[in-house]
Design a protein around this motif. Structure first.
Motif, PDB file in Angstrom:
ATOM      1  N   MET A   1      -3.677  13.755  16.023  1.00 50.53           N
ATOM      2  CA  MET A   1      -2.985  11.971  16.128  1.00 50.53           C
ATOM      3  C   MET A   1      -1.855  12.349  15.398  1.00 50.53           C
ATOM      4  O   MET A   1      -1.822  12.905  14.265  1.00 50.53           O
ATOM      5  CB  MET A   1      -4.189  11.232  15.434  1.00 50.53           C
ATOM      6  N   SER A   2      -0.320  11.708  16.063  1.00 50.68           N
ATOM      7  CA  SER A   2       0.576  11.728  15.152  1.00 50.68           C
ATOM      8  C   SER A   2       1.462  10.708  15.190  1.00 50.68           C
ATOM      9  O   SER A   2       2.159   9.808  16.561  1.00 50.68           O
ATOM     10  CB  SER A   2       1.521  13.058  16.034  1.00 50.68           C
ATOM     11  N   LEU A   3       2.234  10.127  14.156  1.00 57.70           N
ATOM     12  CA  LEU A   3       3.011   8.981  14.508  1.00 57.70           C
ATOM     13  C   LEU A   3       4.875   9.271  13.785  1.00 57.70           C
ATOM     14  O   LEU A   3       4.834  10.446  13.280  1.00 57.70           O
ATOM     15  CB  LEU A   3       2.314   8.273  13.688  1.00 57.70           C
ATOM     16  N   SER A   4       5.907   8.570  14.490  1.00 60.84           N
ATOM     17  CA  SER A   4       7.082   8.809  14.071  1.00 60.84           C
ATOM     18  C   SER A   4       7.221   7.585  13.175  1.00 60.84           C
ATOM     19  O   SER A   4       6.599   6.712  13.419  1.00 60.84           O
ATOM     20  CB  SER A   4       7.689   9.211  14.932  1.00 60.84           C
ATOM     21  N   GLY A   5       7.836   7.866  12.357  1.00 62.29           N
ATOM     22  CA  GLY A   5       8.962   6.736  11.172  1.00 62.29           C
ATOM     23  C   GLY A   5       8.916   7.340   9.489  1.00 62.29           C
ATOM     24  O   GLY A   5       8.423   8.247   9.033  1.00 62.29           O
ATOM     25  N   ARG A   6       8.945   5.369   9.293  1.00 65.06           N
ATOM     26  CA  ARG A   6       8.481   6.201   7.511  1.00 65.06           C
ATOM     27  C   ARG A   6       7.834   5.277   7.262  1.00 65.06           C
ATOM     28  O   ARG A   6       7.407   3.523   7.254  1.00 65.06           O
ATOM     29  CB  ARG A   6       9.865   5.844   6.764  1.00 65.06           C
ATOM     30  N   TYR A   7       6.697   5.277   5.952  1.00 70.03           N
ATOM     31  CA  TYR A   7       6.224   5.117   4.733  1.00 70.03           C
ATOM     32  C   TYR A   7       6.915   4.553   3.563  1.00 70.03           C
ATOM     33  O   TYR A   7       7.675   5.506   3.186  1.00 70.03           O
ATOM     34  CB  TYR A   7       3.922   5.116   5.416  1.00 70.03           C
ATOM     35  N   PHE A   8       6.494   3.446   2.645  1.00 75.78           N
ATOM     36  CA  PHE A   8       6.300   2.663   1.169  1.00 75.78           C
ATOM     37  C   PHE A   8       5.261   2.455   1.042  1.00 75.78           C
ATOM     38  O   PHE A   8       4.560   2.199   0.896  1.00 75.78           O
ATOM     39  CB  PHE A   8       7.008   1.853   1.564  1.00 75.78           C
ATOM     40  N   VAL A   9       4.773   2.998   0.187  1.00 69.99           N
ATOM     41  CA  VAL A   9       3.727   2.404  -1.109  1.00 69.99           C
ATOM     42  C   VAL A   9       4.203   1.881  -2.707  1.00 69.99           C
ATOM     43  O   VAL A   9       5.485   2.733  -3.144  1.00 69.99           O
ATOM     44  CB  VAL A   9       2.861   4.084  -1.582  1.00 69.99           C
ATOM     45  N   GLU A  10       3.887   0.983  -2.475  1.00 71.02           N
ATOM     46  CA  GLU A  10       3.997   0.285  -4.181  1.00 71.02           C
ATOM     47  C   GLU A  10       2.328   0.093  -4.778  1.00 71.02           C
ATOM     48  O   GLU A  10       2.097  -0.425  -3.615  1.00 71.02           O
ATOM     49  CB  GLU A  10       4.052  -1.534  -3.479  1.00 71.02           C
ATOM     50  N   THR A  11       2.571   0.606  -6.181  1.00 70.05           N
ATOM     51  CA  THR A  11       1.575   0.603  -7.095  1.00 70.05           C
ATOM     52  C   THR A  11       1.740   0.240  -8.032  1.00 70.05           C
ATOM     53  O   THR A  11       2.465   0.291  -8.467  1.00 70.05           O
ATOM     54  CB  THR A  11       1.581   2.468  -7.014  1.00 70.05           C
ATOM     55  N   TYR A  12       0.271  -0.629  -8.081  1.00 70.32           N
ATOM     56  CA  TYR A  12      -0.576  -1.402  -9.613  1.00 70.32           C
ATOM     57  C   TYR A  12      -1.671  -0.475  -9.886  1.00 70.32           C
ATOM     58  O   TYR A  12      -2.024  -0.485  -8.982  1.00 70.32           O
ATOM     59  CB  TYR A  12      -0.689  -2.769  -8.636  1.00 70.32           C
ATOM     60  N   GLY A  13      -1.645  -0.871 -11.372  1.00 70.63           N
ATOM     61  CA  GLY A  13      -2.908  -0.242 -12.131  1.00 70.63           C
ATOM     62  C   GLY A  13      -2.870   1.195 -12.416  1.00 70.63           C
ATOM     63  O   GLY A  13      -2.426   1.263 -12.873  1.00 70.63           O
ATOM     64  N   CYS A  14      -4.265   1.134 -12.401  1.00 72.76           N
ATOM     65  CA  CYS A  14      -4.604   2.324 -13.293  1.00 72.76           C
ATOM     66  C   CYS A  14      -4.220   3.601 -12.667  1.00 72.76           C
ATOM     67  O   CYS A  14      -3.742   3.733 -11.725  1.00 72.76           O
ATOM     68  CB  CYS A  14      -5.614   1.963 -13.561  1.00 72.76           C
ATOM     69  N   GLN A  15      -4.736   5.374 -13.219  1.00 66.97           N
ATOM     70  CA  GLN A  15      -3.909   6.177 -13.010  1.00 66.97           C
ATOM     71  C   GLN A  15      -5.661   6.668 -12.107  1.00 66.97           C
ATOM     72  O   GLN A  15      -4.682   7.020 -10.978  1.00 66.97           O
ATOM     73  CB  GLN A  15      -4.796   6.973 -14.780  1.00 66.97           C
ATOM     74  N   MET A  16      -6.063   5.574 -11.776  1.00 68.23           N
ATOM     75  CA  MET A  16      -7.423   5.814 -10.773  1.00 68.23           C
ATOM     76  C   MET A  16      -6.299   5.390  -9.395  1.00 68.23           C
ATOM     77  O   MET A  16      -6.073   6.232  -8.462  1.00 68.23           O
ATOM     78  CB  MET A  16      -8.623   4.914 -10.781  1.00 68.23           C
ATOM     79  N   ASN A  17      -5.626   4.164  -9.310  1.00 65.51           N
ATOM     80  CA  ASN A  17      -4.614   4.108  -8.018  1.00 65.51           C
ATOM     81  C   ASN A  17      -3.756   4.501  -8.684  1.00 65.51           C
ATOM     82  O   ASN A  17      -3.259   4.783  -7.077  1.00 65.51           O
ATOM     83  CB  ASN A  17      -4.315   2.559  -8.994  1.00 65.51           C
ATOM     84  N   GLU A  18      -2.928   5.031  -8.914  1.00 63.60           N
ATOM     85  CA  GLU A  18      -1.971   6.057  -8.492  1.00 63.60           C
ATOM     86  C   GLU A  18      -2.310   7.070  -8.217  1.00 63.60           C
ATOM     87  O   GLU A  18      -1.432   7.602  -7.304  1.00 63.60           O
ATOM     88  CB  GLU A  18      -1.806   6.675 -10.178  1.00 63.60           C
ATOM     89  N   HIS A  19      -3.322   7.788  -8.189  1.00 65.60           N
ATOM     90  CA  HIS A  19      -3.898   8.651  -7.855  1.00 65.60           C
ATOM     91  C   HIS A  19      -3.955   8.697  -6.504  1.00 65.60           C
ATOM     92  O   HIS A  19      -4.417   9.462  -5.495  1.00 65.60           O
ATOM     93  CB  HIS A  19      -5.287   9.848  -8.795  1.00 65.60           C
ATOM     94  N   ASP A  20      -5.505   7.075  -6.183  1.00 65.56           N
ATOM     95  CA  ASP A  20      -4.961   6.967  -4.843  1.00 65.56           C
ATOM     96  C   ASP A  20      -4.209   6.621  -4.336  1.00 65.56           C
ATOM     97  O   ASP A  20      -3.670   7.106  -2.810  1.00 65.56           O
ATOM     98  CB  ASP A  20      -5.856   5.372  -4.582  1.00 65.56           C
ATOM     99  N   SER A  21      -3.353   5.676  -4.395  1.00 70.97           N
ATOM    100  CA  SER A  21      -1.534   6.460  -3.417  1.00 70.97           C
ATOM    101  C   SER A  21      -1.055   7.290  -3.462  1.00 70.97           C
ATOM    102  O   SER A  21      -0.361   7.713  -2.543  1.00 70.97           O
ATOM    103  CB  SER A  21      -0.727   6.030  -4.732  1.00 70.97           C
ATOM    104  N   GLU A  22      -1.399   8.660  -4.060  1.00 72.44           N
ATOM    105  CA  GLU A  22      -0.899   9.834  -4.144  1.00 72.44           C
ATOM    106  C   GLU A  22      -2.073  10.280  -2.776  1.00 72.44           C
ATOM    107  O   GLU A  22      -1.006  11.262  -1.700  1.00 72.44           O
ATOM    108  CB  GLU A  22      -1.105  11.694  -5.433  1.00 72.44           C
ATOM    109  N   LYS A  23      -3.194  10.230  -2.378  1.00 76.00           N
ATOM    110  CA  LYS A  23      -3.932  10.778  -1.783  1.00 76.00           C
ATOM    111  C   LYS A  23      -3.435   9.852  -0.150  1.00 76.00           C
ATOM    112  O   LYS A  23      -3.269  10.524   0.498  1.00 76.00           O
ATOM    113  CB  LYS A  23      -5.139  10.343  -1.758  1.00 76.00           C
ATOM    114  N   ILE A  24      -2.791   8.587  -0.471  1.00 80.37           N
ATOM    115  CA  ILE A  24      -2.422   7.963   0.565  1.00 80.37           C
ATOM    116  C   ILE A  24      -1.176   8.516   0.878  1.00 80.37           C
ATOM    117  O   ILE A  24      -0.724   8.687   2.057  1.00 80.37           O
ATOM    118  CB  ILE A  24      -2.542   6.634   0.620  1.00 80.37           C
ATOM    119  N   CYS A  25       0.197   8.811   0.321  1.00 81.61           N
ATOM    120  CA  CYS A  25       0.760   9.618   0.578  1.00 81.61           C
ATOM    121  C   CYS A  25       0.662  10.218   1.389  1.00 81.61           C
ATOM    122  O   CYS A  25       1.245  10.726   2.418  1.00 81.61           O
ATOM    123  CB  CYS A  25       1.993   9.872  -0.232  1.00 81.61           C
ATOM    124  N   THR A  26      -0.288  11.377   0.760  1.00 71.21           N
ATOM    125  CA  THR A  26      -0.687  13.139   1.683  1.00 71.21           C
ATOM    126  C   THR A  26      -1.031  12.285   2.904  1.00 71.21           C
ATOM    127  O   THR A  26      -0.555  13.119   4.110  1.00 71.21           O
ATOM    128  CB  THR A  26      -1.773  13.758   0.685  1.00 71.21           C
TER     129      THR A  26
END
Ligand code: SAH
Ligand code: SF4
Ligand code: F3S
Length: 441
Positions: A1-26
């Motif tokens: 599975m592979s896609l091309s292009g760019r992604y952008f993540v905007e994060t609100y909330g607690c450290q748990m959410n910040e870490h979830d965003s790190e998982k999303i980036c990965t």
């Protein structure tokens, strides 16, 4: 599975959410997408949201509103709302926002690549928000992306089973689920092998770690085992719940060298009547006793807290008890909030809601008292030499920042060739409102 292009993540909330965003980036990078610098440049946009107060929730509506034009210009753009607002609002969100493609609940982060690909191929609009018993993303390892390359978050549990009367978290994150200690130890070993020096263990109620699996001393056992991992210098954790905080944890903080002398222990109110209405499960005197024990076992331990003003029915007398609590405990720092009624919680429709005007006045009083206390703490440190873990570089040459073991931010000059990851002895020259200024010695 592979896609091309760019992604952008905007994060609100607690450290748990910040870490979830790190998982999303990965996950997005594993899919072949590259990080974009802005919304305009991106092909997939993920807004990772927070629902803790009304103001936090409104940010998602304003972000989504702004994306309407971007979607009109680029119909192939994939727009995702993840996190606690997604979980709470479910397909209500896709109904309200016709340009939104995916509503992703808090238990389904790992499904993001599949779902994005499906949307790219078929242009379906999807919602995935059911709660599941074994959350795949809880097992995911994701490197930190913040400005502190030697520090990392490690989730040890997800969810909360406490149902405090004001709080949405049990509804948005589900019930408490602990990760196995073997998996946590393995993750931390890997992180330290790759150069991480400090970890922050994350959970809504870390003192309850392991209890959902029938283990009673789960959290202190975990701290002991983590303390043996080579290369790990500092262990932090957040958040602790006062009801479950006991002397064994105070003992562990005192005895284990790598566990930092800082506890974030949300009190919420100084009034027993309000604490009872909030369903917190302790009185102020229980709380104060625990702090006394902690301070006796860990002299100088930094203590921070969260406070809510204007909970329904909070009288002048109740509020006076909150102010008295601030003076009695003398927290190093506090995070204080005006009560915000949240949909579906017990406090949403409680009678005697406090007018906003009064909440605002009370919040200002809390700030005024706490600012003085913090200032005194910061002045007391002036002139002393403290250990700072050098976390990153400032904007000017030879300017660096890091934190004390007690979690105070220190900006300092450094002419000694120290580098990121070093434990530096810093002389504190000035205490400011939110940070300290110093010089490496
Ligand atoms: N798990 C932590 C904190 C979770 S939310 C705990 O048990 O305390 C972070 C803070 O937001 C809470 O401590 C509380 O002070 C505040 N908060 C939660 N719900 C709120 C609401 N409805 N209105 C105002 N503040 C709230
Ligand atoms: Fe919310 Fe209470 Fe759970 Fe903290 S312990 S997350 S305040 S329900
Ligand atoms: Fe907000 Fe959800 Fe965290 S409501 S505070 S992002 S758990």
């Amino acid at each position: 599975m592979s896609l091309s292009g760019r992604y952008f993540v905007e994060t609100y909330g607690c450290q748990m959410n910040e870490h979830d965003s790190e998982k999303i980036c990965t996950l997005m990078e594993n899919l072949g997408l590259e990080p974009g610098n802005s919304v305009d440049q991106s092909d997939v946009i993920i807004i990772n949201t927070c629902a803790i107060r009304e103001k936090a929730e409104h940010k998602v509506y304003s972000s989504l509103g702004k994306l309407k034009e971007a979607k009109r210009k680029n119909p192939d753009l994939v727009i995702v709302v993840a996190g606690c607002v997604a979980q709470q609002q479910k397909d209500e969100l896709t109904r309200k926002f016709r340009h939104l493609d995916l509503v992703l609940g808090t238990h389904h982060i790992s499904d993001l690549p599949d779902l994005v690909e499906r949307i790219r191929n078929s242009r379906e609009r999807l919602t995935k928000v059911d709660f599941i018993d074994d959350i795949p993303s809880l097992h995911m390892v994701a490197p930190g992306r913040g400005p502190r390359p030697i520090c990392s978050y490690v989730t040890i549990m997800q969810g909360c089973s406490n149902f405090c009367a004001y709080c949405v978290v049990p509804y948005t994150r589900g019930k408490e689920q602990s990760r196995s200690s073997e998996e946590i130890l393995q993750e931390v070993s890997q992180l330290c092998y790759s150069g991480i020096k400090e970890i922050t263990l994350l959970g809504q109620n870390v003192n309850a770690y392991g209890k959902d699996c029938g283990r009673m001393n789960g959290f202190t056992d975990l701290l002991e085992k983590l303390s043996q991992i080579p290369g790990l210098e500092r262990i932090r954790f957040t958040t602790s719940h006062p009801r479950d905080f006991d002397s064994s944890l105070a003992n562990a903080i005192g005895a284990l060298d790598r566990v930092c002398e800082h506890v974030h222990l949300p009190l919420q109110s100084g009034s027993d009547r309000v604490l009872h209405l909030m369903r917190r499960g302790y009185t102020f005197s229980d709380y104060a006793q625990k702090i006394d024990i902690l301070r006796s076992k860990v002299p100088g331990c930094s203590i921070t807290t969260d406070m809510i003003v204007g909970f329904p029915g909070e009288s002048d007398e109740d509020f006076e008890a909150t102010l008295a609590a601030l003076e009695r405990i003398r927290f190093d720092q506090i995070f204080s909030f005006k009560f915000s009624p949240r949909p579906g919680t017990a406090a949403e429709h409680m009678s005697d809601q406090v007018p906003d005007e009064i909440k605002r006045e009370r919040l200002a009083q809390v700030h005024a008292i706490q600012d003085k206390i913090t200032e005194v703490y910061h002045q007391e440190i002036e002139g002393s030499v403290v250990e700072v873990l050098l976390e990153g570089c400032g904007r000017l040459e030879n300017q660096f920042f890091g934190r004390t073991r007690s979690n105070k931010i220190v900006n300092f000059s450094n002419s000694q060739n120290h580098k990121i990851g070093d434990a530096v002895e810093v002389k504190i020259l000035r205490g400011l409102k939110h940070s300290l200024l110093g010089r490496a010695v």
